[in-house]
Design an enzyme around this catalytic site. Structure first.
Site, mmCIF file in Angstrom:
data_model
loop_
_atom_site.group_PDB
_atom_site.id
_atom_site.type_symbol
_atom_site.label_atom_id
_atom_site.label_comp_id
_atom_site.label_asym_id
_atom_site.label_seq_id
_atom_site.Cartn_x
_atom_site.Cartn_y
_atom_site.Cartn_z
ATOM 1 N N TYR A 45 0.813 -1.204 0.000
ATOM 2 C CA TYR A 45 0.000 0.000 0.000
ATOM 3 C C TYR A 45 0.857 1.270 0.000
ATOM 4 C CZ TYR A 45 -4.564 -2.234 0.965
ATOM 5 O OH TYR A 45 -5.727 -2.949 0.894
ATOM 6 N N GLY A 46 2.094 1.146 0.431
ATOM 7 C CA GLY A 46 2.937 2.321 0.649
ATOM 8 C C GLY A 46 3.154 3.199 -0.567
ATOM 9 N N CYS A 76 -2.475 -2.150 9.408
ATOM 10 C CA CYS A 76 -1.604 -1.635 8.355
ATOM 11 C C CYS A 76 -1.332 -0.175 8.663
ATOM 12 C CB CYS A 76 -2.288 -1.772 6.994
ATOM 13 S SG CYS A 76 -1.430 -0.943 5.629
ATOM 14 N N THR A 78 0.050 2.165 6.748
ATOM 15 C CA THR A 78 -0.304 3.070 5.657
ATOM 16 C C THR A 78 -1.802 3.324 5.634
ATOM 17 O OG1 THR A 78 1.563 2.237 4.347
ATOM 18 C CG2 THR A 78 -0.140 3.472 3.181
ATOM 19 N N THR A 190 3.448 -3.023 10.115
ATOM 20 C CA THR A 190 3.161 -4.271 10.819
ATOM 21 C C THR A 190 3.911 -5.463 10.237
ATOM 22 O OG1 THR A 190 1.133 -4.493 9.479
ATOM 23 C CG2 THR A 190 0.908 -3.565 11.708
ATOM 24 N N HIS A 191 4.564 -5.291 9.083
ATOM 25 C CA HIS A 191 5.446 -6.336 8.582
ATOM 26 C C HIS A 191 6.730 -6.431 9.419
ATOM 27 C CE1 HIS A 191 2.934 -5.994 4.984
ATOM 28 N NE2 HIS A 191 3.505 -7.074 4.499
#
Length: 272
Positions: A45-46, A76, A78, A190-191
């Site tokens: 999404y970034g 997330c 982002t 969150t990754h």
């Protein structure tokens, strides 16, 4: 719409990163069922536009509510940065919407007394300046050093962590002069808990405290459900995991994280 403690918790992310949030919520709330949606078809999404991120977030939230979720967690950074207020405005009357930014910002502001704080995340998160704004609102004395680290999330999605490739990329980012004077580092994606140990290894002997959002968000979910009388005290039945593209990495990581009661399903949401 009257909500029940027996309804599941909804969680979504652009991919596998939000599984770190889901795992912590399940650990701290052992009686709750979870429905997780990973938008792997549109990850990351970034580098997406704000309107597209809002669109994806709305569709996923609609899906989670249609599945009977009593609360929705935007796992997330982002989407939390860009779509949170839009989702609250559209769906807040039906369910509580939890973002991953505010809980960790509050926790760091209350518990960290060093002034030099670093933040690493996707382009969308860093450019939104959401962490800097919220930290400054609570702690005007803090000096925030933000760094875009766009390769990390795709690297993790591709399964490259705890190896020589990830170690080199992590070291390259963390060696940036922007982060040279920090004493605390916030993982604003969150990754990144999946590479937290590697990040802590890089800082061995440098006295840099590394924070991720998993604990803070799980505690916030428990608090909100408790206040609303929606905590489940019965035995969990089954967790459901959906992906807009059922990639090998998503399936593998999900099975590693959640070995029991695993229901994994492909769901191309926007084509329905």
């Amino acid at each position: 719409m009257r909500l029940s403690p027996l309804q599941p918790i909804g969680i979504f992310d652009s991919g596998i990163g939000g599984l770190t949030i889901a795992r912590e919520i399940i650990s701290k709330l052992p009686h709750e069922d979870v429905i997780y949606f990973g938008d792997t078809a549109h990850m990351p999404y970034g580098d997406k536009s704000e309107e597209l991120i809002k669109f994806y977030s709305r569709r996923i939230t609609e899906f989670l509510i249609s599945r009977g979720c009593k609360i929705v967690v935007i796992a997330c950074n982002t989407a939390s940065s860009i779509a949170y207020h839009d989702l609250v405005e559209r769906f807040g009357e039906h369910v509580s919407i939890i973002n991953v930014v505010s809980p960790i910002v509050k926790g760091v502001a209350e518990n960290v007394w060093s002034k030099e704080v670093g933040i690493i995340g996707t382009k969308g998160t860093i450019r939104s300046k959401i962490y800097e704004k919220e930290l400054k609102a609570l702690r005007p004395d803090m000096v925030v050093h933000s760094l875009e680290t766009p390769l990390l999330a795709p690297m993790i999605e591709a399964g490259f962590y705890d190896d020589s490739i990830s170690a080199q990329i992590i070291a390259s980012y963390l060696s940036d002069p922007i982060l040279s004077n920090i004493s605390s580092l916030i993982l604003a994606c969150t990754h990144y808990p999946l590479i937290k140990k590697e990040i802590e290894t890089f800082y061995t002997g440098k006295e840099v405290k590394v924070f991720d959002s998993t604990d803070f968000v799980a505690d916030e979910v428990r608090k909100i459900l408790g206040l609303q009388g929606l905590l489940n005290d019965r035995k969990r039945t089954e967790n459901h995991f959906f992906a807009s593209d059922l990639t090998e990495s998503f399936a593998k990581t999900t099975k590693i994280f959640f070995k029991e009661n695993l229901h994994l399903e492909f769901c191309p949401l926007w084509d329905s």
